[in-house]
Design a protein around this motif. Structure first.
Motif, PDB file in Angstrom:
ATOM      1  N   ALA A  44       0.824  -1.215   0.000  1.00 31.90           N
ATOM      2  CA  ALA A  44       0.000   0.000   0.000  1.00 31.90           C
ATOM      3  C   ALA A  44       0.854   1.259   0.000  1.00 31.90           C
ATOM      4  O   ALA A  44       0.471   2.280  -0.576  1.00 31.90           O
ATOM      5  N   GLU A  45       2.030   1.196   0.661  1.00 37.30           N
ATOM      6  CA  GLU A  45       2.905   2.362   0.720  1.00 37.30           C
ATOM      7  C   GLU A  45       3.821   2.460  -0.513  1.00 37.30           C
ATOM      8  O   GLU A  45       4.313   3.533  -0.834  1.00 37.30           O
ATOM      9  N   GLY A  73       3.204  -0.938  -9.022  1.00 37.89           N
ATOM     10  CA  GLY A  73       4.431  -1.129  -9.793  1.00 37.89           C
ATOM     11  C   GLY A  73       5.672  -1.263  -8.930  1.00 37.89           C
ATOM     12  O   GLY A  73       6.369  -2.302  -8.971  1.00 37.89           O
ATOM     13  N   PRO A  74       5.996  -0.240  -8.126  1.00 37.47           N
ATOM     14  CA  PRO A  74       7.179  -0.338  -7.260  1.00 37.47           C
ATOM     15  C   PRO A  74       7.088  -1.489  -6.259  1.00 37.47           C
ATOM     16  O   PRO A  74       8.100  -2.128  -5.959  1.00 37.47           O
ATOM     17  N   GLY A  75       5.875  -1.766  -5.763  1.00 35.25           N
ATOM     18  CA  GLY A  75       5.717  -2.830  -4.777  1.00 35.25           C
ATOM     19  C   GLY A  75       6.078  -4.193  -5.330  1.00 35.25           C
ATOM     20  O   GLY A  75       6.850  -4.950  -4.717  1.00 35.25           O
ATOM     21  N   TYR A 111      -1.664   6.397  -2.933  1.00 36.03           N
ATOM     22  CA  TYR A 111      -0.953   6.558  -1.659  1.00 36.03           C
ATOM     23  C   TYR A 111      -1.861   7.224  -0.640  1.00 36.03           C
ATOM     24  O   TYR A 111      -2.587   8.169  -0.957  1.00 36.03           O
ATOM     25  N   ARG A 112      -1.810   6.731   0.606  1.00 38.35           N
ATOM     26  CA  ARG A 112      -2.720   7.250   1.633  1.00 38.35           C
ATOM     27  C   ARG A 112      -2.299   8.637   2.115  1.00 38.35           C
ATOM     28  O   ARG A 112      -3.143   9.423   2.523  1.00 38.35           O
ATOM     29  N   SER A 166       9.828   3.602   4.596  1.00 44.20           N
ATOM     30  CA  SER A 166       9.461   2.695   5.681  1.00 44.20           C
ATOM     31  C   SER A 166       9.024   1.336   5.143  1.00 44.20           C
ATOM     32  O   SER A 166       9.360   0.289   5.708  1.00 44.20           O
ATOM     33  N   ALA A 167       8.281   1.353   4.025  1.00 45.47           N
ATOM     34  CA  ALA A 167       7.787   0.101   3.446  1.00 45.47           C
ATOM     35  C   ALA A 167       8.927  -0.805   3.000  1.00 45.47           C
ATOM     36  O   ALA A 167       8.801  -2.035   3.026  1.00 45.47           O
TER      37      ALA A 167
END
Length: 397
Positions: A14-15, A19-21, A167-168, A181-182
């Motif tokens: 989620a963070e 794509g990047p995840g 993004y939240r 952080s993720a």
């Protein structure tokens, strides 16, 4: 490797974003498999000698003193970090179990559940022997069980109404720091290299049949299982809940209540065993240091006091900062990134000495750069989150 860190992967997605995840998950899988192969290959690279401990290999690569100074503190940070993270997840999982099976009961503070979980370790830490094979088998069974529950229950729940994948955080700074952080969540999930040499040391080895053969086959099977565990949990959890997913996927899952309660109890059983295994090295280091350096008598009293102090210390840290996800991220970057992502590459360059600008040389330097960035950036993002939460959190309330 398949442990409680896996529960934070949907939150990491989620963070990071789709794509990047996915890229970070896949790249981490490839890099950590590569560095594992390096350690397995270097285990017996000198004829007639086996590097059965991480620090022994580091001493060969960097020198007797420097190797110890680099690796031993790092291993200590890893083991203490694991103990702290497993202490908080054990207490919080107990709380979720209680709240799920008895939703009408009076709420009990998280601190009390952490104390209940710690009380088990005050007893288990004094057992003279701790059969890590039996514990590892039990941990493997329960971890595979709660991972299966996590993604199948998510799939059964279905995509939530008004799910959002953006993004939240609304601010650019918040988005960037949360991204950092993720990365720590992912690094913690892929940790495990700090014990690989000890595992390989248990495999018989001859010049005709070196231990790296069966060890590598075992690692390949393990990494296939890791992929089958991590990717469904991370991708399905994020797909179902979007950016509203909690830092522990089991918190987002509320029904069926009996299944979620069972999953949380599986987590408790797993982290009890994992805490004990990670703490054994710390106990040995503390007690050996007191006996050899400060000349304490190796008595039961010394063992009783040091082990109780260590369990109490980890309990105090967790009660003070019961932020599971942020502690996971901090120790993932600060502790696991060096031992998992780049120290094996540095030892490979020092011991194997690949030709300058060759494919091996470039590959190792790329892994080193990625690992160092991970070690620096992830703790920064995690500390920011801890500071923000500490401003509104009622300590010991």
């Amino acid at each position: 490797m398949v442990g409680a860190g896996m529960l934070g992967l949907p939150y990491a997605m989620a963070e990071l974003g789709w794509g990047p995840g996915v890229a970070v998950l896949v790249l981490s899988w490839i890099i950590t498999l590569y560095t594992l192969w390096q350690m397995i290959d270097m285990h017996e690279m000198i004829p007639g000698k086996r590097f059965d401990r991480y620090h022994e290999m580091a001493q060969q690569a960097f020198g007797e003193k420097l190797g110890l100074y680099i690796v031993v503190p790092q291993q200590l940070i890893v083991e203490v970090g694991v103990s702290i993270v497993y202490m908080v997840i054990g207490g919080k999982s107990l709380q979720m179990f209680h709240d799920t099976v008895c939703s009408s009961c009076n709420k009990i503070k998280t601190s009390y559940f952490i104390m209940i979980h710690a009380s088990v370790h005050f007893v288990l830490s004094h057992l003279p022997n701790f059969n890590s094979i039996g514990v590892s088998l039990a941990a493997a069974v329960v971890s595979l069980s709660y991972y299966t529950i996590a993604w199948t229950a998510s799939l059964h729940k279905g995509v939530q109404p008004n799910v959002q994948y953006g993004y939240r955080e609304k601010s650019t700074a918040g988005t960037v720091f949360n991204f950092f952080s993720a990365l720590g969540y992912v690094a913690f999930a892929y940790g495990g290299h700090h014990v690989v040499l000890e595992i390989q040391a248990t495999i018989p080895s001859t010049p005709e049949k070196p231990s790296k053969g069966p060890m590598w086959r075992g690692v390949v099977i393990a990494y296939i299982i890791v992929a089958l565990c991590y990717f469904p949990v991370a991708l399905i959890g994020y797909w179902i809940f979007g950016n509203s997913v909690e830092d522990n996927i089991l918190i987002s899952l509320e029904k069926p209540a009996w299944l979620i309660a069972l999953a949380n109890m599986f987590v408790v059983v797993h982290v009890i065993g994992s805490y004990q295994i990670s703490s054994r090295l710390v106990f040995d280091m503390i007690e050996a240091g007191l006996v050899k350096k400060l000349h304490f008598e190796p008595t039961r009293t010394l063992r009783f006091i040091t082990r109780n102090i260590y369990v109490a210390f980890t309990m105090f840290i967790v009660i003070t900062f019961p932020f599971f996800g942020d502690l996971l991220s901090f120790f993932g970057g600060f502790a696991f990134a060096p031992t998992t992502y780049f120290l094996p590459c540095m030892m490979w360059l020092a011991m194997k000495k690949p030709r300058r600008f060759s494919l091996s040389w470039w590959t190792n330097w790329m892994c080193i750069v990625i690992g160092v960035l991970l070690m620096v950036l992830a703790p920064i993002g995690a500390l920011r989150q801890i500071i923000i939460k500490a401003k509104t959190y009622g300590f010991y309330s």
